[in-house]
Design a protein around this motif. Structure first.
Motif, mmCIF file in Angstrom:
data_model
loop_
_atom_site.group_PDB
_atom_site.id
_atom_site.type_symbol
_atom_site.label_atom_id
_atom_site.label_comp_id
_atom_site.label_asym_id
_atom_site.label_seq_id
_atom_site.Cartn_x
_atom_site.Cartn_y
_atom_site.Cartn_z
ATOM 1 N N SER A 169 45.414 32.719 44.086
ATOM 2 C CA SER A 169 44.346 32.497 42.542
ATOM 3 C C SER A 169 43.924 33.594 41.720
ATOM 4 O O SER A 169 44.336 33.544 40.984
ATOM 5 C CB SER A 169 43.223 32.277 43.555
ATOM 6 O OG SER A 169 43.248 30.789 44.491
ATOM 7 N N LEU A 170 43.943 34.617 42.501
ATOM 8 C CA LEU A 170 44.018 35.820 41.665
ATOM 9 C C LEU A 170 45.194 36.474 41.202
ATOM 10 O O LEU A 170 45.013 37.010 39.624
ATOM 11 C CB LEU A 170 42.602 37.305 42.468
ATOM 12 C CG LEU A 170 41.524 37.361 42.495
ATOM 13 C CD1 LEU A 170 40.697 37.736 43.922
ATOM 14 C CD2 LEU A 170 40.344 36.545 41.624
ATOM 15 N N PHE A 171 45.830 36.587 41.229
ATOM 16 C CA PHE A 171 47.271 36.978 41.152
ATOM 17 C C PHE A 171 47.579 35.897 40.333
ATOM 18 O O PHE A 171 48.212 36.358 39.334
ATOM 19 C CB PHE A 171 48.371 36.583 41.904
ATOM 20 C CG PHE A 171 49.563 37.189 42.207
ATOM 21 C CD1 PHE A 171 49.948 38.565 41.596
ATOM 22 C CD2 PHE A 171 50.370 36.301 42.391
ATOM 23 C CE1 PHE A 171 51.209 39.105 40.857
ATOM 24 C CE2 PHE A 171 52.146 36.690 41.622
ATOM 25 C CZ PHE A 171 52.200 37.499 40.987
ATOM 26 N N ILE A 172 47.354 34.999 40.798
ATOM 27 C CA ILE A 172 47.581 33.784 39.115
ATOM 28 C C ILE A 172 46.750 33.303 37.978
ATOM 29 O O ILE A 172 47.325 33.586 36.615
ATOM 30 C CB ILE A 172 47.505 31.950 39.767
ATOM 31 C CG1 ILE A 172 48.401 31.671 40.209
ATOM 32 C CG2 ILE A 172 47.454 31.088 38.261
ATOM 33 C CD1 ILE A 172 48.387 30.092 41.407
ATOM 34 N N VAL A 173 45.428 34.594 38.157
ATOM 35 C CA VAL A 173 44.505 34.904 36.902
ATOM 36 C C VAL A 173 45.279 36.415 35.993
ATOM 37 O O VAL A 173 44.976 36.039 34.987
ATOM 38 C CB VAL A 173 43.273 34.939 37.373
ATOM 39 C CG1 VAL A 173 42.320 35.689 36.170
ATOM 40 C CG2 VAL A 173 42.839 33.651 37.720
ATOM 41 N N TYR A 174 45.784 36.787 36.814
ATOM 42 C CA TYR A 174 46.509 37.666 36.224
ATOM 43 C C TYR A 174 47.717 37.824 35.617
ATOM 44 O O TYR A 174 48.063 38.335 34.618
ATOM 45 C CB TYR A 174 47.105 39.237 37.883
ATOM 46 C CG TYR A 174 47.944 40.142 37.425
ATOM 47 C CD1 TYR A 174 47.315 40.944 36.465
ATOM 48 C CD2 TYR A 174 48.657 40.231 37.410
ATOM 49 C CE1 TYR A 174 48.300 41.969 36.333
ATOM 50 C CE2 TYR A 174 50.395 41.556 36.620
ATOM 51 C CZ TYR A 174 49.982 41.998 36.203
ATOM 52 O OH TYR A 174 50.209 43.132 35.739
ATOM 53 N N LEU A 175 48.471 36.653 36.840
ATOM 54 C CA LEU A 175 49.816 36.547 35.799
ATOM 55 C C LEU A 175 49.448 35.261 34.012
ATOM 56 O O LEU A 175 50.061 35.485 33.554
ATOM 57 C CB LEU A 175 50.671 35.483 36.152
ATOM 58 C CG LEU A 175 51.409 36.305 37.579
ATOM 59 C CD1 LEU A 175 51.822 35.129 38.588
ATOM 60 C CD2 LEU A 175 52.318 36.871 37.182
ATOM 61 N N HIS A 176 47.907 34.838 34.016
ATOM 62 C CA HIS A 176 47.653 34.684 32.598
ATOM 63 C C HIS A 176 46.779 35.157 31.949
ATOM 64 O O HIS A 176 46.507 34.513 30.904
ATOM 65 C CB HIS A 176 46.695 33.632 32.975
ATOM 66 C CG HIS A 176 47.374 32.338 33.423
ATOM 67 N ND1 HIS A 176 47.936 32.178 34.885
ATOM 68 C CD2 HIS A 176 48.246 30.976 32.882
ATOM 69 C CE1 HIS A 176 49.108 31.080 34.880
ATOM 70 N NE2 HIS A 176 48.744 29.513 34.082
ATOM 71 N N ARG A 177 47.187 36.841 32.143
ATOM 72 C CA ARG A 177 46.281 37.392 31.259
ATOM 73 C C ARG A 177 46.549 36.881 30.199
ATOM 74 O O ARG A 177 45.832 37.584 28.982
ATOM 75 C CB ARG A 177 46.312 39.031 31.782
ATOM 76 C CG ARG A 177 47.634 39.713 31.496
ATOM 77 C CD ARG A 177 48.047 40.752 31.888
ATOM 78 N NE ARG A 177 49.496 41.179 32.182
ATOM 79 C CZ ARG A 177 50.447 40.930 32.840
ATOM 80 N NH1 ARG A 177 50.728 39.814 33.744
ATOM 81 N NH2 ARG A 177 51.729 41.484 33.100
ATOM 82 N N SER A 178 47.686 36.773 29.134
ATOM 83 C CA SER A 178 47.436 37.392 28.184
ATOM 84 C C SER A 178 47.534 35.239 27.808
ATOM 85 O O SER A 178 47.072 35.567 26.247
ATOM 86 C CB SER A 178 49.754 37.223 27.847
ATOM 87 O OG SER A 178 50.348 36.219 28.300
ATOM 88 N N ASN A 179 46.727 34.713 28.321
ATOM 89 C CA ASN A 179 46.265 33.336 28.234
ATOM 90 C C ASN A 179 45.548 33.429 27.638
ATOM 91 O O ASN A 179 44.272 33.271 27.288
ATOM 92 C CB ASN A 179 46.520 32.091 29.051
ATOM 93 C CG ASN A 179 48.016 32.010 29.342
ATOM 94 O OD1 ASN A 179 48.714 32.490 29.901
ATOM 95 N ND2 ASN A 179 48.623 30.767 28.642
ATOM 96 N N ILE A 180 44.540 34.486 28.580
ATOM 97 C CA ILE A 180 42.659 35.012 28.389
ATOM 98 C C ILE A 180 42.215 35.564 27.813
ATOM 99 O O ILE A 180 41.784 35.234 27.507
ATOM 100 C CB ILE A 180 42.399 35.773 30.201
ATOM 101 C CG1 ILE A 180 42.796 34.931 31.266
ATOM 102 C CG2 ILE A 180 41.016 36.226 29.426
ATOM 103 C CD1 ILE A 180 42.737 35.816 32.509
ATOM 104 N N LYS A 181 43.552 36.079 27.067
ATOM 105 C CA LYS A 181 43.506 37.465 25.873
ATOM 106 C C LYS A 181 43.155 35.919 24.368
ATOM 107 O O LYS A 181 42.284 36.134 23.211
ATOM 108 C CB LYS A 181 44.920 38.105 25.215
ATOM 109 C CG LYS A 181 44.292 39.019 24.441
ATOM 110 C CD LYS A 181 45.743 40.595 24.504
ATOM 111 C CE LYS A 181 45.418 41.330 23.171
ATOM 112 N NZ LYS A 181 46.331 42.211 22.735
#
Length: 195
Positions: A169-181
């Motif tokens: 789950s944390l890895f998926i958040v990391y992969l979505h860092r551009s989305n979070i930005k």
């Protein structure tokens, strides 16, 4: 040796670049050159249309679901989850597509469905509810992974499995860092732009 064979096979299955193959074969479009330039189902849906997006997402789930389901018949649930990690890494860093792949959400779904089909359905329902409530696919995807991880732990009381799913789950958040930005900047793509 048996575990290693499962891990390698799962990675190769996960590496199949579904979005690229479907885009080039049926639409003469490389989706990595359009939209978010991601080869996952969400971008495929935006670039190629909803039907293509569904097909890409479905195949991306299956290519992880099958290796984990088969592994579960011969290995422990924890080991099967590690097989799922290998397949997910294949999807995110595919050897057949210059190691540039998707963001792992469909792979996570495949792992959950294979480990516990009923909880896979629960995950799908949670994702759909969150997508409707937030109007963001990225938010629904990240939150639903954490929620189902807690539900999994509540059902199985398996600390090792909890750690594996939490790490994913944390890895998926990391992969979505551009989305979070983009979310923080207020320019993330919405499901319904009119909302």
């Amino acid at each position: 040796m048996k575990n290693l064979l499962f891990f390698i096979t799962a990675y190769l299955c996960g590496s199949f670049p579904t979005g690229v193959v479907i885009g080039k074969t049926f639409y003469n479009i490389d989706i990595r050159e359009h939209g978010s330039k991601n080869m996952g189902g969400t971008n495929a849906g935006r670039v190629l249309g909803k039907k293509a997006g569904f097909v890409v997402s479905f195949i991306d789930v299956i290519k992880v679901f099958l290796p984990v389901l088969i592994a579960k018949q011969y290995l422990s649930m924890e080991a099967a989850a590690f097989v799922g990690i290998c397949a997910l890494l294949g999807h995110c860093y595919p050897i057949f597509a210059k190691f540039k792949g998707g963001k792992g959400v469909s792979s996570f779904f495949g792992i959950i469905f294979a480990l516990d089909f009923l909880l896979g359905i629960v995950l799908l329902v949670i994702w759909k509810i969150l997508k409707h409530a937030t109007n963001y696919v990225s938010v629904a995807s990240m939150l639903s992974c954490f929620i189902i991880t807690l539900i999994f732990f509540y059902k199985y009381k398996n600390v090792k499995l909890l750690i594996v799913l939490l790490a994913l789950s944390l890895f998926i958040v990391y992969l979505h860092r551009s989305n979070i930005k983009r979310l923080l900047n207020g320019n993330e793509n919405k499901v319904n732009p009119n909302r």
